[in-house]
Design a protein around this motif. Structure first.
Motif, PDB file in Angstrom:
ATOM      1  N   PHE A 293      31.092  31.596  22.757  1.00  0.00           N
ATOM      2  CA  PHE A 293      31.043  32.959  22.235  1.00  0.00           C
ATOM      3  C   PHE A 293      32.161  33.185  21.226  1.00  0.00           C
ATOM      4  O   PHE A 293      31.988  33.880  20.233  1.00  0.00           O
ATOM      5  CB  PHE A 293      31.104  33.980  23.377  1.00  0.00           C
ATOM      6  CG  PHE A 293      29.763  34.241  24.003  1.00  0.00           C
ATOM      7  CD1 PHE A 293      29.140  33.274  24.772  1.00  0.00           C
ATOM      8  CD2 PHE A 293      29.104  35.439  23.806  1.00  0.00           C
ATOM      9  CE1 PHE A 293      27.894  33.499  25.337  1.00  0.00           C
ATOM     10  CE2 PHE A 293      27.857  35.684  24.365  1.00  0.00           C
ATOM     11  CZ  PHE A 293      27.257  34.714  25.139  1.00  0.00           C
ATOM     12  N   ALA A 297      31.536  34.447  17.460  1.00  0.00           N
ATOM     13  CA  ALA A 297      32.092  35.752  17.091  1.00  0.00           C
ATOM     14  C   ALA A 297      33.143  35.639  15.995  1.00  0.00           C
ATOM     15  O   ALA A 297      33.660  36.642  15.525  1.00  0.00           O
ATOM     16  CB  ALA A 297      32.703  36.416  18.322  1.00  0.00           C
ATOM     17  N   PRO A 319      36.569  37.511  12.765  1.00  0.00           N
ATOM     18  CA  PRO A 319      35.394  38.250  13.244  1.00  0.00           C
ATOM     19  C   PRO A 319      34.690  39.018  12.123  1.00  0.00           C
ATOM     20  O   PRO A 319      33.474  39.190  12.166  1.00  0.00           O
ATOM     21  CB  PRO A 319      35.994  39.206  14.275  1.00  0.00           C
ATOM     22  CG  PRO A 319      37.161  38.483  14.817  1.00  0.00           C
ATOM     23  CD  PRO A 319      37.733  37.703  13.659  1.00  0.00           C
ATOM     24  N   TYR A 329      30.004  41.021  18.530  1.00  0.00           N
ATOM     25  CA  TYR A 329      30.417  40.467  19.816  1.00  0.00           C
ATOM     26  C   TYR A 329      30.873  41.588  20.748  1.00  0.00           C
ATOM     27  O   TYR A 329      31.736  42.389  20.394  1.00  0.00           O
ATOM     28  CB  TYR A 329      31.540  39.458  19.583  1.00  0.00           C
ATOM     29  CG  TYR A 329      32.208  38.941  20.820  1.00  0.00           C
ATOM     30  CD1 TYR A 329      31.465  38.399  21.870  1.00  0.00           C
ATOM     31  CD2 TYR A 329      33.597  38.969  20.940  1.00  0.00           C
ATOM     32  CE1 TYR A 329      32.096  37.914  23.001  1.00  0.00           C
ATOM     33  CE2 TYR A 329      34.235  38.478  22.066  1.00  0.00           C
ATOM     34  CZ  TYR A 329      33.477  37.954  23.090  1.00  0.00           C
ATOM     35  OH  TYR A 329      34.100  37.474  24.214  1.00  0.00           O
ATOM     36  N   PRO A 331      32.733  41.898  24.075  1.00  0.00           N
ATOM     37  CA  PRO A 331      33.470  41.046  25.013  1.00  0.00           C
ATOM     38  C   PRO A 331      33.258  41.457  26.464  1.00  0.00           C
ATOM     39  O   PRO A 331      32.871  42.595  26.744  1.00  0.00           O
ATOM     40  CB  PRO A 331      34.927  41.230  24.590  1.00  0.00           C
ATOM     41  CG  PRO A 331      34.966  42.546  23.923  1.00  0.00           C
ATOM     42  CD  PRO A 331      33.616  42.769  23.297  1.00  0.00           C
ATOM     43  N   LEU A 413      26.085  39.482  20.607  1.00  0.00           N
ATOM     44  CA  LEU A 413      26.533  38.551  21.634  1.00  0.00           C
ATOM     45  C   LEU A 413      27.123  39.378  22.772  1.00  0.00           C
ATOM     46  O   LEU A 413      28.148  40.020  22.595  1.00  0.00           O
ATOM     47  CB  LEU A 413      27.610  37.617  21.081  1.00  0.00           C
ATOM     48  CG  LEU A 413      27.360  36.967  19.719  1.00  0.00           C
ATOM     49  CD1 LEU A 413      28.631  36.273  19.240  1.00  0.00           C
ATOM     50  CD2 LEU A 413      26.217  35.977  19.800  1.00  0.00           C
ATOM     51  N   CYS A 414      26.453  39.381  23.914  1.00  0.00           N
ATOM     52  CA  CYS A 414      26.957  40.156  25.048  1.00  0.00           C
ATOM     53  C   CYS A 414      27.530  39.201  26.077  1.00  0.00           C
ATOM     54  O   CYS A 414      26.830  38.328  26.569  1.00  0.00           O
ATOM     55  CB  CYS A 414      25.828  40.955  25.699  1.00  0.00           C
ATOM     56  SG  CYS A 414      25.392  42.416  24.801  1.00  0.00           S
TER      57      CYS A 414
END
Lengths: 509, 328
Positions: A293, A297, A319, A329, A331, A413-414
């Motif tokens: 990730f 990211a 980023p 992203y 986080p 992006l989780c």
């Protein structure tokens, strides 16, 4: 059992406020035994380890060492009782050299040197500062330091995780010899191969309770997985609903990852994320998902491989580069994403101002409208909107996602977005993910709660030891299958072979 | 910290007052300012008259501009100790260059060092991540050094404060200080910048949670570089105004304003840790400091005792104010 156990833990419990990290754990270790301690994420392994080594005081329960009850108040006390542990993180003080570190803990020097050599590091310079020593060697030094004290019970937490294969092999050898000389080892690992090769018995924890003790013998993995999952195995099989049945649009994948490499943490990882797809990422803790990730990211630079967006190669130095490519992203830790003292509105609107050309006057009315739309869509409770830190955890999480919904990021992006939030909010987040996907957004969804995969995702990408070990279609991605895959075990052959055959091409390497 | 706020239907009166103060943090500040003026009037009846008010405002304005620099910088969790040097340099250079050049040219020359120091600060803090305290302390000392070298070269020329600056600094029109002609636009600019522009949002964001700002695509160095250049230019402008007020160039002209400028921002409710505060409070903070100075002068006590009292009061006011507006 002819011999008496050297270590017995009974009815151990630990409560943090209303939360029970451990409810009723039991463990019994025989002299000369290598004993595996196993359990899924959050089962209570690390809490039990901390209690045994005196780092945490239990709320209830008793610990007997050589038959005598002990209250272990500190790691030093545990050590005096003959119990020494090697934690997951290196424990040498970075700014001191090795010798000074050894003096701090009164470690006898000669045995330490002998063990270091036995463990495969022949030319250690004791005057080297710990900070300059590579991680793998630090782990070996930690182990040698523990061994040099000649503990009766040695506790190894994920000892081999950061080691290259040759060093890991040495470690296993030394542990084996340790047990032959009558000392005991408690071994925590996610690698079944090591447990199979090394351990005599295993204690399995689930939801803070000891649910079984088994002898290690060929084929025992199935039984262990069953114990770790409990009754969930049967239940979740039924749920395989076909939410992922929607046809995938043609054209290049939204996001392509090819042979991605990050140091020793991520190895030759390849997969695609299609337009309008929610792809689940499943992994035990620390298998390289953070690095994956991080790279996508724009926070971490990969050491090899490629990332493609809509078929074009990209390289992110910040980023901001990823965001420009449409990748946002979210986080896992909300506090990393939120401006605690600022309003809900400012938090959601933050990415709007990020680029230099948007530093000028803000169109307040347009911003208001965009933000309100996002708030409505995620049903954020705005009673305390003046400061985000006053919102509940679930609402805070919604704000972190709303920010990217408002920015209309094409790829989200989780990272474990539902950790520690209530069931109702979880359901809203699942629904939102599906909505986003149906509108053509793509989502990469890491989750530590395996049952979420079938509720949210179209596929599950399973990572183990820094590699993609399997890519499961949603129909097969029940908790049992995911758990097996996450521990690096092959798929169950019989009932699923036909279905799996179709998509297996992208699967196991 | 993480408590969810419930709509409070029947809280205690004290608690309710606190909530009010917390929601409108300017109210207690204005009350304090009014109280101080009332005390002054009571101690020396008749002292509070239009002339006194004009003087107070005149002296508060350079302080308020420097405090504006501190406010913006403190919002990002920084501090700018070089503002004193920058203001002094601008003042000293404009006074000496004013002998040879038009006021306009002299002013332009005077602002060059401000620009350079701002750039230097911004690169050091934004790119190389030097702590703002160290960085601005260093550039401040370097600037003072350069100013001493510069003084040698102009020692024979003498000084001439441009009349336009003197008019702006000291003059009154219809009893109103001309300095307001400069200050009102400057204050409006800062307020607009902080509340209505993308850049202002980023100052708060970077100070509140730098990591979150980064994840939202904010490039830290861009924000910080721009910020410190802006801060230095404003400090330069404050210096130009100050020389018009004091009319006598010296090598440490604005240095005594540095710490009061930090104090004004802190009294005004800007957190030294970043992310919270605003310029309106700072302006009132600067006025409070000026009134306090008059009050202590009027009391006719020894200089040492006066300073001690000044320090104690600033400390008490700040601590009490933070207590009041923090609604925890």
């Amino acid at each position: 059992m002819t011999t008496d156990p050297i270590l017995i833990a009974r009815g151990v419990a630990k409560h943090y406020g209303a939360v029970a990290a451990l409810r009723d754990a039991a463990l019994s270790v025989l002299p000369g035994e290598v004993h595996a301690l196993m359990g899924a994420n959050g089962a209570g392994k690390s809490t039990l380890v901390k209690i045994l080594t005196g780092a945490v005081r239990p709320s209830a329960g008793s610990i007997l060492i050589r038959g005598r009850e002990h209250t272990v108040r500190s790691p030093a006390e545990a050590r005096r009782a003959g119990l020494v542990s090697v934690y997951q993180e290196p424990s040498l003080i970075p700014d001191l050299d090795v010798l000074a570190n050894l003096r701090l803990t009164d470690t006898p020097l000669e045995p330490f040197r002998t063990f270091v050599e036995e463990l495969g590091v022949p030319d250690l310079d004791l005057s080297e500062t710990a900070r300059d020593i590579p991680l793998a060697v630090l782990r070996v030094l930690d182990l040698a330091r523990a061994l040099a004290i000649e503990p009766d019970v040695l506790l190894l937490d994920e000892m081999t995780a950061a080691l290259p294969a040759n060093l890991a092999e040495r470690v296993l050898d030394v542990v084996r010899r340790q047990s032959r000389s009558g000392r005991s080892v408690i071994f925590i690992s996610h690698r079944f191969i090591e447990i199979q090769a090394l351990c005599d018995r295993a204690t399995i924890l689930r939801d803070g309770e000891t649910v079984g003790v088994v002898d290690i013998e060929p084929g025992i993995e199935e039984r262990i997985v069953e114990l770790m999952l409990g009754a969930k195995v049967e239940k979740s099989r039924i749920k395989a609903a076909g939410i992922g049945a929607s046809a995938k649009p043609a054209g290049p994948a939204r996001l392509g990852v090819q042979h991605l490499q990050v140091g020793t943490k991520l190895n030759d990882v390849s997969f695609d994320l299609a337009n309008g797809e929610v792809a689940g990422v499943v992994a035990l803790e620390g298998q390289g998902q953070d690095e994956l990730f991080g790279v996508l990211a724009g926070s971490i630079r990969p050491s090899g491989g490629e990332v493609l967006v809509d078929g074009a190669r990209v390289s992110f130095a910040h980023p901001a580069d990823a965001i420009r490519a449409g990748i946002a992203y979210v986080p896992g830790d909300r506090s990393e994403a939120l401006l605690g003292h600022r309003s809900v509105r400012e938090n959601i609107a933050l990415p709007f101002s990020a680029r230099l050309r948007n530093w000028g006057p803000i169109d307040m009315r347009r911003e208001q409208l965009t933000v309100l739309k996002a708030i409505e869509r995620l049903q954020i409770d705005t009673r305390a909107q003046r400061e985000v830190q006053r919102l509940s955890g679930g609402n805070q999480q919604k704000v972190t996602i709303a920010r990217w919904v408002a920015s209309d990021a094409r790829t989200i992006l989780c990272f474990d977005p539902t950790r520690g939030i209530d069931v109702g909010t979880k359901r809203q987040i699942y629904q939102l993910m599906r909505e986003l996907a149906s509108q053509g957004h793509s989502v990469l969804y890491y989750t530590s709660e395996l049952e979420e995969v079938q509720l949210v995702c179209d596929r599950a990408i399973v990572i183990f030891g820094g590699r993609v070990v399997d890519i499961l279609p949603v129909e097969l991605a029940d908790e049992a299958a995911l758990t097996r895959a996450a521990y690096g075990l092959p798929r169950e052959a019989a009932p699923v072979a036909t279905e799996a055959g179709m998509q297996d091409g992208a699967g196991a390497p | 910290m993480s408590n969810t706020v419930l709509p409070d239907s029947s809280p205690l009166p004290g608690r309710r007052l606190k909530r009010l103060m917390s929601d409108y943090p300017l109210v207690p500040l204005i009350l304090l300012l009014v109280l101080l003026v009332a005390v002054l009037q009571a101690m020396r009846p008749g002292i509070v008259n239009p002339a006194w008010i004009a003087t107070t405002i005149k002296f508060a304005i350079p302080l308020a501009i420097l405090a504006g620099c501190q406010t913006m910088v403190m919002l990002t969790g920084g501090i700018d100790l070089s503002v004193g040097t920058v203001a002094t340099m601008a003042a000293f250079i404009v006074a000496t260059q004013g002998v040879h050049h038009d006021p306009g040219v002299a002013i332009a020359i005077a602002l060059v060092p401000a620009l350079l120091i701002g750039l230097f600060n911004g690169i050091g803090i934004g790119v190389f991540r030097v702590h703002p305290l160290i960085m601005t302390l260093g550039t401040g000392l370097i600037g003072t050094g350069f100013l001493q070298v510069y003084q040698r070269t102009v020692i024979s020329t003498g000084t001439a404060v441009p009349p336009s600056l003197a008019w702006l600094g000291t003059g009154l029109s219809y009893g109103v200080p001309n300095a307001l002609l400069l200050f009102v636009p400057v204050a409006a600019f800062i307020l607009f910048l902080l509340n209505r522009t993308g850049f202002g949002r980023l100052l708060y964001a970077v100070g509140d949670n730098e990591h979150a700002a980064r994840l939202s695509g904010v490039r830290y160095w861009q924000v910080i570089l721009t910020l410190y250049v802006l801060s230095a230019l404003l400090a330069g402008i404050a210096g130009l105004l100050y020389i018009g007020l004091i009319k006598s160039a010296s090598l440490s002209l604005a240095e005594p304003l540095v710490l009061p400028s930090v104090a004004a921002a802190v009294i005004g409710g800007t957190s030294i840790f970043g992310g919270r505060g605003g310029y309106t409070g700072t302006i009132i903070g600067a006025l409070i400091l000026r009134v306090l100075i008059t009050l202590l002068t009027v009391m006719q006590i020894a200089e040492g005792a006066r300073q001690i009292l000044f320090g104690l009061i600033v400390l008490l006011v700040t601590a009490a104010y933070l207590r009041i507006i923090e609604d925890r």
